[in-house]
Design an enzyme around this catalytic site. Structure first.
Site, PDB file in Angstrom:
ATOM      1  N   GLY A 113      -4.864 -24.889  -9.604  1.00  0.00           N
ATOM      2  CA  GLY A 113      -5.502 -24.965 -10.918  1.00  0.00           C
ATOM      3  C   GLY A 113      -7.011 -25.145 -10.895  1.00  0.00           C
ATOM      4  O   GLY A 113      -7.558 -25.932 -11.659  1.00  0.00           O
ATOM      5  N   HIS A 172       0.825  -1.227   0.000  1.00  0.00           N
ATOM      6  CA  HIS A 172       0.000   0.000   0.000  1.00  0.00           C
ATOM      7  C   HIS A 172       0.856   1.274   0.000  1.00  0.00           C
ATOM      8  O   HIS A 172       0.392   2.325  -0.421  1.00  0.00           O
ATOM      9  CB  HIS A 172      -1.018  -0.003   1.156  1.00  0.00           C
ATOM     10  CG  HIS A 172      -0.459   0.304   2.507  1.00  0.00           C
ATOM     11  ND1 HIS A 172      -0.157  -0.666   3.437  1.00  0.00           N
ATOM     12  CD2 HIS A 172      -0.145   1.486   3.098  1.00  0.00           C
ATOM     13  CE1 HIS A 172       0.307  -0.092   4.543  1.00  0.00           C
ATOM     14  NE2 HIS A 172       0.330   1.212   4.350  1.00  0.00           N
ATOM     15  N   ASP A 187       0.281  -7.479   1.354  1.00  0.00           N
ATOM     16  CA  ASP A 187       0.710  -6.111   1.654  1.00  0.00           C
ATOM     17  C   ASP A 187       2.233  -5.996   1.710  1.00  0.00           C
ATOM     18  O   ASP A 187       2.798  -5.371   2.602  1.00  0.00           O
ATOM     19  CB  ASP A 187       0.074  -5.576   2.947  1.00  0.00           C
ATOM     20  CG  ASP A 187       0.176  -4.042   3.018  1.00  0.00           C
ATOM     21  OD1 ASP A 187       0.330  -3.412   1.950  1.00  0.00           O
ATOM     22  OD2 ASP A 187       0.106  -3.483   4.133  1.00  0.00           O
ATOM     23  N   GLY A 220       2.884   6.609   8.556  1.00  0.00           N
ATOM     24  CA  GLY A 220       4.165   6.745   7.851  1.00  0.00           C
ATOM     25  C   GLY A 220       5.200   5.695   8.236  1.00  0.00           C
ATOM     26  O   GLY A 220       6.222   5.552   7.589  1.00  0.00           O
ATOM     27  N   ASN A 221       4.926   4.949   9.343  1.00  0.00           N
ATOM     28  CA  ASN A 221       5.803   3.838   9.727  1.00  0.00           C
ATOM     29  C   ASN A 221       5.637   2.648   8.793  1.00  0.00           C
ATOM     30  O   ASN A 221       6.446   1.722   8.810  1.00  0.00           O
ATOM     31  CB  ASN A 221       5.464   3.327  11.142  1.00  0.00           C
ATOM     32  CG  ASN A 221       6.017   4.202  12.239  1.00  0.00           C
ATOM     33  OD1 ASN A 221       5.299   5.011  12.797  1.00  0.00           O
ATOM     34  ND2 ASN A 221       7.287   4.037  12.567  1.00  0.00           N
ATOM     35  N   SER A 222       4.551   2.618   8.025  1.00  0.00           N
ATOM     36  CA  SER A 222       4.270   1.473   7.162  1.00  0.00           C
ATOM     37  C   SER A 222       5.460   1.144   6.283  1.00  0.00           C
ATOM     38  O   SER A 222       6.014   2.022   5.622  1.00  0.00           O
ATOM     39  CB  SER A 222       3.057   1.764   6.266  1.00  0.00           C
ATOM     40  OG  SER A 222       1.871   1.581   6.984  1.00  0.00           O
TER      41      SER A 222
END
Length: 279
Positions: free
Chosen positions: A208, A43, A75, A151-153
Site C-alpha cells: 500500500g 509474451h 512472464d 518457439g519453445n517459449s
C-alpha cells in the site's frame, strides 16, 4: 509428457503512429488441468493483447483459447480452452533441483513444422537473473544447456521423471554464449495455477505505498540518502497495511523477509509468494 504439450499460435496487432498491422506468433504451452487450463509465457500471448489465440493438441485438434490471466513481469500466463478430459502434465518440485541434473525441453522451436521437438541437457545453474529491459529483471531462473529457441517459449522443462520443473522462457542470443537457455521455476507458477482453477483469478497481496528506487530518487533530488540500494517510500495510501504499520514517506525499504530489495518490480515479485493474512 509429450501429450500434455500444446502449440499456441496467435494473431497480434502492432501499431506505429497511424499504421497498424497483424503479426503472427508461435509458442508452446503445458496442459495443467484436464478441463482446459494451459500454462504458457505472457509474451507468447502478446502480454494479454493477442487478438486471436489458437491451441494445437498432439492429436491434431485445434481449439480457440482465451487468456484468463497474465503477468508480463513474471512472464507467465494462463490460457483456457473449452475442453475436458485432456492429458495433463505432472508438476515437479523446482526447489529441490541440483546443478548437473538431467533437463529435457519440449516445444516448437522453429514453429509448427517442428512440433514437440525434444532437446536435452543438464541444469547448468540456479537462481539466475536476466535483465529483459530497462525496468524488468526476471529472477530465480533455472539455467540449462538444453537447446531452446523462440518457439519453445511456454513449453516445459522436465526432470528425469518427466515432471515439469520449469517453463522455458528466454534464450540469450550471443555469439559468445552458445547453449545458455532459461526457464521459470514451476514452483513460482503453482499458487497461480491453483488460484485460477479454484477461484477464476489470481490476486497478489499489496503493502500500500508508492515508491522509487534509491538511486533514481537521489538523482532526481540531488541528495545522498546514505544507502546504496532499496526503495524509498514516496506516498503511503490510507487504510492500507503500510498505513497501519506506520510506514512513512521518506522511509527506505532495504529488505523484505530477509531478501535485499533493489526495485519496486522486485518487491512486487517477492509478494507473489504471499497470501492475504500472511505476516
Amino acid at each position: 509428457a509429450m501429450s500434455s504439450v500444446v502449440g499456441i499460435t496467435t494473431v497480434q496487432v502492432r501499431r506505429e503512429f497511424i499504421w497498424e498491422w497483424e503479426t503472427q506468433g508461435v509458442g508452446s504451452g503445458i496442459i495443467v488441468s484436464s478441463d482446459g487450463y494451459i500454462l504458457t509465457n505472457s509474451h507468447v500471448v502478446g502480454d494479454g493483447q493477442a487478438k486471436k489465440i489458437n491451441v494445437l493438441f498432439e492429436n491434431g485438434d485445434t481449439m480457440p483459447g482465451q487468456t484468463l490471466w497474465n503477468d508480463a513481469i513474471l512472464d507467465l500466463a494462463i490460457v483456457k480452452v473449452d475442453a475436458s478430459g485432456l492429458p495433463t502434465a505432472d508438476l515437479g518440485d523446482s526447489d529441490s533441483l541440483e546443478v548437473g541434473e538431467l533437463a529435457v525441453a519440449i516445444g516448437n522451436p522453429l514453429g509448427l513444422d517442428f512440433q514437440r521437438t525434444v532437446t536435452s541437457g543438464v541444469i547448468s545453474g540456479l537462481n539466475r537473473s536476466i535483465r529483459i529491459n530497462q525496468h524488468n529483471v526476471i529472477e530465480n531462473l533455472i539455467q540449462t544447456d538444453a537447446s531452446i529457441n523462440p518457439g519453445n517459449s511456454g513449453g516445459p522443462l522436465l526432470n528425469s521423471k518427466g515432471e515439469v520443473i520449469g517453463i522455458n522462457t528466454v534464450k540469450i542470443k550471443s555469439e559468445a554464449a552458445e547453449g545458455l537457455s532459461f526457464a521459470i521455476p514451476i514452483n513460482v507458477a503453482k499458487p497461480i495455477i491453483d488460484s485460477i482453477i479454484k477461484q477464476g483469478d489470481f490476486k497478489t497481496v499489496y503493502i500500500g505505498f508508492e515508491g522509487d528506487e534509491v538511486e533514481a530518487y537521489e538523482r532526481k533530488l540531488g541528495i545522498d540518502l546514505g544507502v546504496d540500494k532499496g526503495v524509498v517510500v514516496i506516498r503511503v495510501f490510507p487504510d492500507t497495511p503500510a498505513d497501519k504499520s506506520d510506514l512513512r514517506p521518506g522511509d527506505v525499504i532495504i529488505k523484505l523477509d530477509n531478501q535485499e530489495i533493489e526495485s519496486m518490480v522486485q518487491l512486487k515479485k517477492i509478494l507473489y509468494k504471499y497470501k492475504k493474512g500472511d505476516k
